[in-house]
Design a protein around this motif. Structure first.
Motif, PDB file in Angstrom:
ATOM      1  N   ALA A 203      20.490  -7.198  -6.727  1.00  0.00           N
ATOM      2  CA  ALA A 203      19.528  -6.357  -6.015  1.00  0.00           C
ATOM      3  C   ALA A 203      19.524  -4.935  -6.567  1.00  0.00           C
ATOM      4  O   ALA A 203      18.467  -4.320  -6.755  1.00  0.00           O
ATOM      5  N   ALA A 204      20.705  -4.393  -6.855  1.00  0.00           N
ATOM      6  CA  ALA A 204      20.791  -3.023  -7.354  1.00  0.00           C
ATOM      7  C   ALA A 204      20.099  -2.881  -8.699  1.00  0.00           C
ATOM      8  O   ALA A 204      19.380  -1.894  -8.947  1.00  0.00           O
ATOM      9  N   ARG A 205      20.282  -3.840  -9.579  1.00  0.00           N
ATOM     10  CA  ARG A 205      19.672  -3.749 -10.903  1.00  0.00           C
ATOM     11  C   ARG A 205      18.156  -3.871 -10.824  1.00  0.00           C
ATOM     12  O   ARG A 205      17.436  -3.183 -11.551  1.00  0.00           O
ATOM     13  N   VAL A 206      17.671  -4.737  -9.956  1.00  0.00           N
ATOM     14  CA  VAL A 206      16.219  -4.837  -9.775  1.00  0.00           C
ATOM     15  C   VAL A 206      15.651  -3.489  -9.343  1.00  0.00           C
ATOM     16  O   VAL A 206      14.650  -3.006  -9.881  1.00  0.00           O
ATOM     17  N   ARG A 207      16.281  -2.858  -8.370  1.00  0.00           N
ATOM     18  CA  ARG A 207      15.794  -1.569  -7.887  1.00  0.00           C
ATOM     19  C   ARG A 207      15.856  -0.512  -8.982  1.00  0.00           C
ATOM     20  O   ARG A 207      14.977   0.351  -9.083  1.00  0.00           O
ATOM     21  N   GLY A 208      16.876  -0.580  -9.825  1.00  0.00           N
ATOM     22  CA  GLY A 208      16.981   0.387 -10.908  1.00  0.00           C
ATOM     23  C   GLY A 208      15.896   0.202 -11.958  1.00  0.00           C
ATOM     24  O   GLY A 208      15.275   1.172 -12.397  1.00  0.00           O
ATOM     25  N   PHE A 209      15.680  -1.023 -12.382  1.00  0.00           N
ATOM     26  CA  PHE A 209      14.659  -1.284 -13.391  1.00  0.00           C
ATOM     27  C   PHE A 209      13.254  -0.946 -12.878  1.00  0.00           C
ATOM     28  O   PHE A 209      12.456  -0.342 -13.590  1.00  0.00           O
ATOM     29  N   GLN A 210      12.943  -1.378 -11.665  1.00  0.00           N
ATOM     30  CA  GLN A 210      11.573  -1.306 -11.173  1.00  0.00           C
ATOM     31  C   GLN A 210      11.240  -0.006 -10.460  1.00  0.00           C
ATOM     32  O   GLN A 210      10.063   0.383 -10.407  1.00  0.00           O
ATOM     33  N   GLY A 211      12.209   0.674  -9.878  1.00  0.00           N
ATOM     34  CA  GLY A 211      11.915   1.881  -9.134  1.00  0.00           C
ATOM     35  C   GLY A 211      11.032   1.602  -7.929  1.00  0.00           C
ATOM     36  O   GLY A 211      10.915   0.461  -7.461  1.00  0.00           O
ATOM     37  N   ALA A 212      10.394   2.633  -7.441  1.00  0.00           N
ATOM     38  CA  ALA A 212       9.549   2.497  -6.248  1.00  0.00           C
ATOM     39  C   ALA A 212       8.119   2.112  -6.583  1.00  0.00           C
ATOM     40  O   ALA A 212       7.367   1.680  -5.711  1.00  0.00           O
ATOM     41  N   ASP A 213       7.708   2.253  -7.848  1.00  0.00           N
ATOM     42  CA  ASP A 213       6.318   2.002  -8.230  1.00  0.00           C
ATOM     43  C   ASP A 213       6.311   1.442  -9.643  1.00  0.00           C
ATOM     44  O   ASP A 213       6.738   2.102 -10.596  1.00  0.00           O
ATOM     45  N   LEU A 214       5.812   0.223  -9.801  1.00  0.00           N
ATOM     46  CA  LEU A 214       5.801  -0.413 -11.112  1.00  0.00           C
ATOM     47  C   LEU A 214       4.894   0.313 -12.103  1.00  0.00           C
ATOM     48  O   LEU A 214       5.012   0.109 -13.314  1.00  0.00           O
ATOM     49  N   LYS A 215       4.001   1.139 -11.628  1.00  0.00           N
ATOM     50  CA  LYS A 215       3.143   1.892 -12.544  1.00  0.00           C
ATOM     51  C   LYS A 215       3.862   3.074 -13.187  1.00  0.00           C
ATOM     52  O   LYS A 215       3.345   3.676 -14.124  1.00  0.00           O
ATOM     53  N   SER A 216       5.041   3.389 -12.715  1.00  0.00           N
ATOM     54  CA  SER A 216       5.783   4.510 -13.265  1.00  0.00           C
ATOM     55  C   SER A 216       6.063   4.287 -14.747  1.00  0.00           C
ATOM     56  O   SER A 216       6.589   3.240 -15.135  1.00  0.00           O
ATOM     57  N   PRO A 217       5.746   5.257 -15.609  1.00  0.00           N
ATOM     58  CA  PRO A 217       6.058   5.127 -17.039  1.00  0.00           C
ATOM     59  C   PRO A 217       7.545   5.291 -17.345  1.00  0.00           C
ATOM     60  O   PRO A 217       7.935   5.302 -18.501  1.00  0.00           O
ATOM     61  N   GLU A 218       8.349   5.404 -16.291  1.00  0.00           N
ATOM     62  CA  GLU A 218       9.804   5.481 -16.470  1.00  0.00           C
ATOM     63  C   GLU A 218      10.505   4.225 -15.957  1.00  0.00           C
ATOM     64  O   GLU A 218      11.734   4.175 -15.919  1.00  0.00           O
ATOM     65  N   HIS A 219       9.737   3.226 -15.548  1.00  0.00           N
ATOM     66  CA  HIS A 219      10.311   1.988 -15.026  1.00  0.00           C
ATOM     67  C   HIS A 219       9.607   0.793 -15.647  1.00  0.00           C
ATOM     68  O   HIS A 219       8.625   0.943 -16.374  1.00  0.00           O
ATOM     69  N   MET A 220      10.107  -0.392 -15.342  1.00  0.00           N
ATOM     70  CA  MET A 220       9.522  -1.606 -15.901  1.00  0.00           C
ATOM     71  C   MET A 220       9.809  -2.790 -14.989  1.00  0.00           C
ATOM     72  O   MET A 220      10.635  -2.713 -14.077  1.00  0.00           O
ATOM     73  N   LEU A 221       9.121  -3.870 -15.253  1.00  0.00           N
ATOM     74  CA  LEU A 221       9.252  -5.090 -14.463  1.00  0.00           C
ATOM     75  C   LEU A 221      10.580  -5.778 -14.767  1.00  0.00           C
ATOM     76  O   LEU A 221      10.961  -5.931 -15.926  1.00  0.00           O
ATOM     77  N   ALA A 222      11.280  -6.183 -13.710  1.00  0.00           N
ATOM     78  CA  ALA A 222      12.526  -6.933 -13.860  1.00  0.00           C
ATOM     79  C   ALA A 222      12.247  -8.429 -13.847  1.00  0.00           C
ATOM     80  O   ALA A 222      11.227  -8.884 -13.317  1.00  0.00           O
ATOM     81  N   CYS A 223      13.149  -9.187 -14.415  1.00  0.00           N
ATOM     82  CA  CYS A 223      13.012 -10.650 -14.454  1.00  0.00           C
ATOM     83  C   CYS A 223      14.347 -11.271 -14.045  1.00  0.00           C
ATOM     84  O   CYS A 223      15.366 -11.098 -14.723  1.00  0.00           O
ATOM     85  N   ILE A 224      14.352 -12.000 -12.943  1.00  0.00           N
ATOM     86  CA  ILE A 224      15.565 -12.680 -12.487  1.00  0.00           C
ATOM     87  C   ILE A 224      15.766 -13.944 -13.321  1.00  0.00           C
ATOM     88  O   ILE A 224      14.874 -14.786 -13.432  1.00  0.00           O
ATOM     89  N   LYS A 225      16.951 -14.052 -13.907  1.00  0.00           N
ATOM     90  CA  LYS A 225      17.234 -15.236 -14.723  1.00  0.00           C
ATOM     91  C   LYS A 225      18.709 -15.623 -14.537  1.00  0.00           C
ATOM     92  O   LYS A 225      19.492 -14.821 -14.015  1.00  0.00           O
ATOM     93  N   HIS A 226      19.030 -16.847 -14.884  1.00  0.00           N
ATOM     94  CA  HIS A 226      18.185 -17.955 -15.318  1.00  0.00           C
ATOM     95  C   HIS A 226      18.105 -18.925 -14.150  1.00  0.00           C
ATOM     96  O   HIS A 226      19.140 -19.417 -13.699  1.00  0.00           O
ATOM     97  N   PHE A 227      16.907 -19.170 -13.673  1.00  0.00           N
ATOM     98  CA  PHE A 227      16.692 -19.915 -12.446  1.00  0.00           C
ATOM     99  C   PHE A 227      16.634 -21.399 -12.749  1.00  0.00           C
ATOM    100  O   PHE A 227      15.682 -21.869 -13.344  1.00  0.00           O
ATOM    101  N   ALA A 228      17.649 -22.163 -12.358  1.00  0.00           N
ATOM    102  CA  ALA A 228      18.783 -21.784 -11.515  1.00  0.00           C
ATOM    103  C   ALA A 228      20.025 -22.546 -11.963  1.00  0.00           C
ATOM    104  O   ALA A 228      19.948 -23.574 -12.632  1.00  0.00           O
ATOM    105  N   ALA A 229      21.179 -21.998 -11.555  1.00  0.00           N
ATOM    106  CA  ALA A 229      22.493 -22.629 -11.733  1.00  0.00           C
ATOM    107  C   ALA A 229      22.871 -22.819 -13.196  1.00  0.00           C
ATOM    108  O   ALA A 229      23.635 -23.716 -13.536  1.00  0.00           O
ATOM    109  N   TYR A 230      22.365 -21.944 -14.056  1.00  0.00           N
ATOM    110  CA  TYR A 230      22.708 -22.020 -15.481  1.00  0.00           C
ATOM    111  C   TYR A 230      24.209 -21.842 -15.681  1.00  0.00           C
ATOM    112  O   TYR A 230      24.809 -22.444 -16.574  1.00  0.00           O
ATOM    113  N   GLY A 231      24.841 -21.028 -14.842  1.00  0.00           N
ATOM    114  CA  GLY A 231      26.267 -20.790 -14.972  1.00  0.00           C
ATOM    115  C   GLY A 231      27.133 -21.957 -14.550  1.00  0.00           C
ATOM    116  O   GLY A 231      28.360 -21.893 -14.680  1.00  0.00           O
TER     117      GLY A 231
END
Length: 762
Positions: A203-231
């Motif tokens: 959760a913390a990393r998603v919030r860090g990557f994406q910030g409060a607004d995806l349009k921000s030129p200082e943030h980007m879209l996060a991708c949760i991987k690898h779905f699922a149970a790869y480990g």
């Protein structure tokens, strides 16, 4: 037959129980599921698009003009070159590329897409920003050792700041797979062995990557991987099958993914593995019924690299056309690298094998996310060559890398208080293949970072001591092969020194994708080096470099002091030196258990007691343990020492019983009896003694990191509700049952700390 015991005892919680069960007392760190807003113009665009253009929006490829290490990590394949990709952008056959060569490359492709294509749809640029862009932070597993989710938020935000300045809109991160078998190489990218801790970092990393607004030129879209149970791959073998009960899937492996989506992540990547015979890339239950139906996910799903095509070799699809059909109908919106979607989807729609409405739905998801990223408003919002250079390797991000590095270090052992070392008056022999040199610093899964811009250990140590000439460096051996004359040179250096720093472990290529190991030990040439140096008789501090928990043996295990330093990134040498010489007291804790032997794998602290546990004391026959070793860890999950002397005492409970609709407070006093300040991580564990489904010996439910001056004490308090005690019951739902629970506040998963009991009552 009705199970009357369960029906009499089990108390099903309300609709909010599942969410509470997936988190912890720290669940306030999680936020609402991400919502996708679909602008009105998107459907108008879709109505004008040909099937080929729609399929193009669902096809992403590795950039033929790769950046940094991209060409070796993800070769473009299919005979593609950059001019061809520019032409594909003009023809609307490509939704985007990944791991490209910065803003200049992105500008050329974006110009072709928005100025020369028929539909003028902007491209999306993605990359594997796993633990940094130009400034490289500790590998994710190391960062989890900080037990500070907000640190991960800050490093993800800094990585997004650098990467978005280079034209990157989307990162294939965070990787949130739970890894309980340390033979698996990709555990280095994840959150360790505990689902609760992994969920908080996801959760913390998603919030860090994406910030409060995806349009921000200082943030980007996060991708949760690898779905699922790869480990959960069998034997820790990468790409292998995962066979497990639905209970284990829901209790152990799914929570971190759910936490990442709850924190707002709007893209997901399908895993390579199969689960119970069904490849994730073709698993309709996983991608559609669970992810979209039960969890309400509104973003889009991308395959992993050629994951759709690999269902052919896996025996689940007969050819490329069949693989594209299976993956798409399962719920994988976008194909990565194989080219199967743009090749086969148009005809699959025309033949009726894939409904037109489903194709439009996937395109709608992709276009809506491009709009949320601000790409329709300004396709070049993150593409700026001058800004790319201006954001790279800034002093503030390097300072953050140093902070993250030292907080990730775990002091495993410190006999006789050998550490911290004095800054003067001692000659230091810095020995081992990782003693010096611009190699193996930034670690695995780094596309754009550079060892040459990182600080090695010798540089950091020399900067920390008052007399740099007091530091003698000897390589001793290579990582996986001996160095002629190396041991003799190392022994001579040790004899000429007062203290030995032995820098040994794994090189970068021994962790990460496709780097499963049968023996998770220090390689033999380094082990021989350690034995020879130890025989000199000087105090030895082992400085481990590694991407997994290791089984330490011989002179390495017997060293007076051992530091787990992982791969720390750009500020490696400075961060380690800060801890070695006491500028920063060690505060990290293990996110994965160090076993006694490799053969214990998979080993994790939250194992079941079995019907024949070994009682405290010596090993007994016909009990649950391997020959000659206990069913425990050498260094368990949560373990880590400080430069203080920490004692736990005085466990108190606010009540003897916890009602189903109530709460209970658990508290203990922690005191630093040492002469140095310390940061302690107090951990709350529980055990359900009797349940309708057997429960682990311990489960982490909360933790708190506190600072203690010499002689200072502090009362730590945790609050538990009944929902925090839920498990996946016989009815395939979270349940809480009345009964007696053990509770510990302790410094690790296998330490006694302070212990008490309470009852849950209906």
């Amino acid at each position: 037959m009705l199970d009357t015991r369960v029906s009499r005892r089990a108390m099903l919680m309300g609709t909010g129980a599942a969410a509470a069960w997936l988190a912890s007392p720290a669940r306030a760190l999680l936020q609402a599921v991400g919502k996708v807003a679909v602008p009105g113009f998107v459907d108008a665009l879709i109505a004008r698009m040909t099937p080929e253009e729609k399929a193009g929006q669902l096809q992403i490829m590795p950039s033929a003009w790769g950046g940094g290490a991209a060409l070796s990590l993800n070769p473009p394949g299919n005979g593609s070159d950059f001019d061809q990709q520019v032409n594909e952008a003009r023809q609307g056959q490509l939704t985007g590329v990944f791991n490209g060569n910065g803003a200049r490359m992105a500008r050329l492709l974006q110009n072709a897409a928005v100025k020369e294509s028929r539909m003028k749809i902007p491209m999306i640029f993605a990359a594997d920003i796993i633990h940094g862009h130009r400034t490289i932070f500790p590998v994710p597993l190391a960062e989890v050792a900080s037990f500070e989710p907000d640190l991960a938020r800050r490093t993800a935000e800094a990585a997004a700041f650098e990467a978005s300045g280079a034209g990157i809109d989307w990162t294939f991160s965070p990787m949130v797979d739970v890894a309980r078998d340390q033979r698996w190489g990709r555990g280095v990218e994840g959150g360790g062995e505990d689902p609760m801790l992994g969920s908080l970092f996801a959760a913390a990393r998603v919030r860090g990557f994406q910030g409060a607004d995806l349009k921000s030129p200082e943030h980007m879209l996060a991708c949760i991987k690898h779905f699922a149970a790869y480990g959960a791959a069998e034997s820790g073998l990468d790409y292998d099958v995962a066979n497990m009960s639905m209970r284990r899937l829901h209790e152990v492996y799914l929570p971190p993914y759910k936490a990442g989506f709850d924190a707002g992540a709007l893209s997901a990547m399908a895993s390579f593995n199969e689960i119970n015979g069904i490849p994730s890339t073709g698993n309709h239950w996983l991608m559609t019924d669970l992810l979209r139906g039960q969890w309400g996910f509104q973003g889009f799903v991308v395959s992993d690299y050629t994951g759709d095509e690999e269902m052919i070799a896996g025996g689940y699809a007969k050819d490329g056309r069949d693989a594209a059909r299976i993956a798409f109908l399962a719920g994988v919106d976008m194909s990565m690298a194989s080219g199967l979607y743009r090749k086969f989807l148009p005809d699959l729609v025309r033949s009726g094998e894939v409904p037109q409405a489903k194709l439009d739905e996937s395109v709608r998801r992709v276009l809506a996310l491009k709009a949320m990223l601000g790409l329709f408003d300004d396709p070049f919002r993150r593409i700026d060559e001058k800004r790319e250079a201006a954001r790279s390797l800034l002093p503030k991000t390097r300072a953050l890398a140093r902070e993250a590095g030292r907080k990730s270090i775990v002091l495993l052992k410190n006999d006789g208080d050998l550490l911290p070392l004095p800054r003067s008056g001692k000659r230091i022999a810095l020995i081992g293949p990782f003693a010096s040199g611009a190699h193996d610093l930034v670690g695995p899964w780094v596309v754009y970072g550079d060892d040459a811009k990182a600080v090695d250990l010798a540089t950091g140590v020399r900067a920390a001591v008052r007399d740099p000439s007091s530091v003698i460096v000897a390589e001793g051996s290579k990582v996986e092969e001996p160095l002629p004359g190396g041991i003799e040179q190392a022994v001579a250096a040790a004899r000429d020194a007062d203290i030995v720093l032995l820098a040994i472990g794994e090189h970068t290529g021994m962790s990460g994708e496709a780097q499963s190991r049968t023996e998770i030990v220090v390689p033999e040439p380094q082990q021989k080096l350690a034995e020879a140096v130890a025989a000199v008789g000087k105090p030895v501090v082992v400085v481990l470099k590694h991407g997994r928990a290791l089984a330490l043996e011989g002179a390495v295990a017997d060293a007076q002091a051992i530091l787990a330093t992982w791969f720390l990134g750009t500020e490696t040498g400075n961060a380690i030196a800060d801890v070695l010489f006491g500028a920063y007291g060690p505060s990290g804790r293990l996110p994965a258990s160090f076993p006694w032997k490799s053969g214990q794998q998979p080993y994790y602290y939250a194992h079941k007691p079995t019907g024949r546990p070994n009682p405290p004391g010596e090993l007994q026959p016909y009990k649950a343990h391997f020959r000659g070793i206990p069913n425990s860890a050498r260094y368990p999950f949560g373990h880590g020492l400080t430069y203080g002397k920490i004692d736990y005492s005085g466990l108190t409970l606010s009540a003897p019983a916890l009602p189903m609709n109530g709460r209970i407070e658990v508290a203990a006093t922690i005191i630093n009896r040492g002469t140095r300040a310390a940061e302690e991580v107090a951990q709350l564990y529980i055990h359900d003694r009797v349940a309708s489904v057997t429960r682990p010996v311990r489960e982490l439910k909360a933790f708190r990191k506190i600072a203690l001056a010499p002689g200072q004490s502090q009362v730590v308090r945790f609050t538990l509700s009944a929902a925090d005690l839920a498990f996946y019951g016989l009815q395939d739902r979270p349940v809480v049952e009345p009964g007696t629970f053990d509770v510990w506040i302790a410094p690790s998963a296998e330490a006694e700390g302070v212990h008490g009991t309470f009852d849950v009552v209906a």
